[in-house]
Design a protein around this motif. Structure first.
Motif, PDB file in Angstrom:
ATOM      1  N   ASN A 123      -3.970   6.610   6.348  1.00 36.04           N
ATOM      2  CA  ASN A 123      -3.859   7.789   5.377  1.00 36.04           C
ATOM      3  C   ASN A 123      -5.330   7.929   4.852  1.00 36.04           C
ATOM      4  N   THR A 124      -5.743   8.564   4.162  1.00 36.18           N
ATOM      5  CA  THR A 124      -7.451   8.444   4.017  1.00 36.18           C
ATOM      6  C   THR A 124      -7.473   7.279   2.042  1.00 36.18           C
ATOM      7  N   LYS A 125      -6.474   7.040   1.590  1.00 34.52           N
ATOM      8  CA  LYS A 125      -6.822   6.836   0.685  1.00 34.52           C
ATOM      9  C   LYS A 125      -7.142   4.959   0.662  1.00 34.52           C
ATOM     10  N   LEU A 126      -6.896   4.447   2.236  1.00 40.57           N
ATOM     11  CA  LEU A 126      -7.272   3.379   2.532  1.00 40.57           C
ATOM     12  C   LEU A 126      -8.657   3.629   3.615  1.00 40.57           C
ATOM     13  N   GLU A 127     -10.035   3.753   2.405  1.00 40.12           N
ATOM     14  CA  GLU A 127     -11.257   3.811   3.025  1.00 40.12           C
ATOM     15  C   GLU A 127     -11.589   3.171   3.391  1.00 40.12           C
TER      16      GLU A 127
ATOM     17  N   ARG B 290       3.476   9.037   5.456  1.00 41.18           N
ATOM     18  CA  ARG B 290       2.590   8.854   4.910  1.00 41.18           C
ATOM     19  C   ARG B 290       1.540   9.369   5.075  1.00 41.18           C
TER      20      ARG B 290
ATOM     21  N   ASN C 121      -1.817  10.683   6.783  1.00 37.38           N
ATOM     22  CA  ASN C 121      -2.336  11.871   6.228  1.00 37.38           C
ATOM     23  C   ASN C 121      -3.669  12.154   7.166  1.00 37.38           C
TER      24      ASN C 121
ATOM     25  N   PHE D 169       0.295  -1.545  -0.468  1.00 33.11           N
ATOM     26  CA  PHE D 169       0.362   0.081   0.129  1.00 33.11           C
ATOM     27  C   PHE D 169       1.298   1.235  -0.176  1.00 33.11           C
ATOM     28  N   PHE D 170       1.899   1.355   0.315  1.00 31.42           N
ATOM     29  CA  PHE D 170       2.827   2.536   0.984  1.00 31.42           C
ATOM     30  C   PHE D 170       4.148   2.183  -0.085  1.00 31.42           C
TER      31      PHE D 170
END
Length: 154
Positions: free
Chosen positions: A116-120, A144, A146, A27-28
């Protein structure tokens, strides 16, 4: 077969490291801070008063999570990782619920986490368990992250 949550056992230290490295690489990316903490859990997590838990089914480790002591009664929920073949079995939610129960039983004041907000899906689960968003400090230990979330317990 039933999934049980167990406390840290040195024989599973490699799972703690490998699961988290896999997750970060997927993921990162792996930060130096991650490598240091994952390579030395006794020094960075357990020694200062933290905890590491594993989800286990028979003799197989399905996932892991840590509670890193950051202050008196204040712990960071961190290093939660479930390998790909175990995802979709609610292992993460079992680990999350165990950490919350453990924190309440031990009268912790607060749990917090960085994400991180990409990990909904993860953010959804954190909210489901009562975590609320708070400002991320400028000196966050993770490049990473946020989003920071916390769960007040007392």
């Amino acid at each position: 077969m039933q999934i049980e949550i167990i406390s840290f056992d040195p024989k599973y230290a490699s799972a703690f490291y490998e699961f988290n490295i896999e997750w970060l690489e997927t993921f990162f990316y792996v930060e130096d801070y991650d490598k240091e903490v994952l390579s030395n859990p006794d020094e960075h997590i357990l020694g200062p008063g933290g905890h590491i838990f594993f989800a286990k089914e028979e003799n197989e480790i399905l996932g892991t999570v840590a509670l890193l002591k950051r202050g008196e009664g204040i712990f960071e929920l961190t290093k939660m990782a479930v390998p790909p073949k175990q995802r979709g079995k609610n292992v993460g939610q079992l680990l999350m619920q165990h950490c919350i129960n453990f924190a309440k039983e031990n009268e912790f004041k607060k749990l917090f986490l960085y994400s991180n907000t990409k990990l909904e899906n993860a953010i959804y689960i954190y909210r489901k368990y009562g975590f609320i968003e708070v400002p991320v400090e400028t000196d966050s230990p993770y490049e990473r992250s946020n989003i920071k979330m916390e769960l007040q317990l007392s």
